[in-house]
Design an enzyme around this catalytic site. Structure first.
Site, mmCIF file in Angstrom:
data_model
loop_
_atom_site.group_PDB
_atom_site.id
_atom_site.type_symbol
_atom_site.label_atom_id
_atom_site.label_comp_id
_atom_site.label_asym_id
_atom_site.label_seq_id
_atom_site.Cartn_x
_atom_site.Cartn_y
_atom_site.Cartn_z
ATOM 1 N N GLY A 45 2.249 10.230 -0.163
ATOM 2 C CA GLY A 45 2.562 9.886 1.219
ATOM 3 C C GLY A 45 2.104 8.462 1.483
ATOM 4 O O GLY A 45 1.095 8.018 0.913
ATOM 5 N N GLN A 50 -0.273 1.112 6.064
ATOM 6 C CA GLN A 50 -0.957 0.996 4.772
ATOM 7 C C GLN A 50 -0.400 -0.120 3.900
ATOM 8 O O GLN A 50 -0.985 -0.434 2.854
ATOM 9 C CB GLN A 50 -0.872 2.316 4.000
ATOM 10 N N CYS A 92 -6.785 9.374 0.193
ATOM 11 C CA CYS A 92 -5.918 8.417 0.872
ATOM 12 C C CYS A 92 -5.871 7.138 0.044
ATOM 13 O O CYS A 92 -6.912 6.674 -0.425
ATOM 14 C CB CYS A 92 -6.486 8.120 2.262
ATOM 15 N N LEU A 93 -4.674 6.574 -0.101
ATOM 16 C CA LEU A 93 -4.547 5.338 -0.893
ATOM 17 C C LEU A 93 -5.357 4.197 -0.282
ATOM 18 O O LEU A 93 -5.764 3.284 -1.000
ATOM 19 C CB LEU A 93 -3.076 4.928 -0.997
ATOM 20 N N HIS A 134 -1.691 13.989 8.147
ATOM 21 C CA HIS A 134 -2.410 12.834 7.594
ATOM 22 C C HIS A 134 -1.619 11.539 7.849
ATOM 23 O O HIS A 134 -2.187 10.538 8.308
ATOM 24 C CB HIS A 134 -2.619 13.055 6.085
ATOM 25 N N GLU A 135 -0.309 11.570 7.574
ATOM 26 C CA GLU A 135 0.503 10.348 7.709
ATOM 27 C C GLU A 135 0.714 9.978 9.184
ATOM 28 O O GLU A 135 0.666 8.800 9.532
ATOM 29 C CB GLU A 135 1.846 10.505 6.988
ATOM 30 N N HIS A 138 -2.158 8.180 10.498
ATOM 31 C CA HIS A 138 -2.154 6.750 10.152
ATOM 32 C C HIS A 138 -1.437 5.924 11.226
ATOM 33 O O HIS A 138 -1.831 4.801 11.513
ATOM 34 C CB HIS A 138 -1.439 6.511 8.819
HETATM 35 NI NI NI Z 1 -3.710 8.096 3.904
#
Ligand code: NI
Length: 169
Positions: A45, A50, A92-93, A134-135, A138
């Site tokens: 995701g 991000q 998370c990235l 989660h997304e 963001h």
């Molecule tokens: Ni994330």
């Protein structure tokens, strides 16, 4: 183009993103680039903030390139129903090497727009429900560790500060 993933504590990750208003070829290119950047970073995701773009846009592919039908694009998404509970580990990235269990709804329904601007509605359970939450977080400037207890969040922040100081972040 492959974008570099923006990491905490970049402020773009901590402010609400702007709605997408232009459904043009530039947006289609951005969506393609987001999938490519997500795969390059080994993620399932990715939200536009991000990659440093403060827009309400996220891409998800739980199959990680194995099934094109599982590629999901959510533009201007909002959660319209959230039911049940789950408590599973997330990463998370933008927070490499940080993992923790997060409380989420087990089933959510999301309304969004597709890349042409058409309204879409999509439901998800378990991992997909978690990815949606989660997304979409963001897009509101919320990182998963903001959902932890104060104590656990402070522990993770200390770990991050140490990694930053050691040049490992
Ligand atoms: Ni994330």
């Amino acid at each position: 183009m492959i974008y570099e993933i923006v990491k905490y504590p970049d402020p773009v990750l901590q402010r609400p993103a702007e709605p997408v208003t232009e459904f043009d070829s530039k947006l289609r290119r951005l969506v393609e680039d987001m999938f490519a950047s997500m795969y390059e970073a080994h993620g399932i995701g990715l939200a536009a903030p991000q990659i440093g773009i403060s827009k309400r846009l996220t891409v998800i592919d739980l199959s990680f390139q194995k099934n094109p039908e599982e590629k999901i694009v959510l533009i201007n998404p909002k959660i319209v129903t959230a039911e049940g509970k789950q408590y599973e580990e997330e990463g998370c990235l933008s927070l490499p090497d940080i993992r923790d269990k997060v409380r989420r709804a087990a089933h959510v329904k999301v309304q969004a727009q597709d890349v042409q601007g058409k309204p879409v509605e999509i439901e998800g359970d378990e991992l997909l429900a978690r990815a949606f939450q989660h997304e979409i977080d963001h897009l509101d400037g919320i990182l998963f560790f903001d959902r932890l207890s104060r104590l656990k969040r402070d522990l993770q922040l200390r770990k991050i500060r140490k990694m930053i100081q050691a040049g490992e972040w």
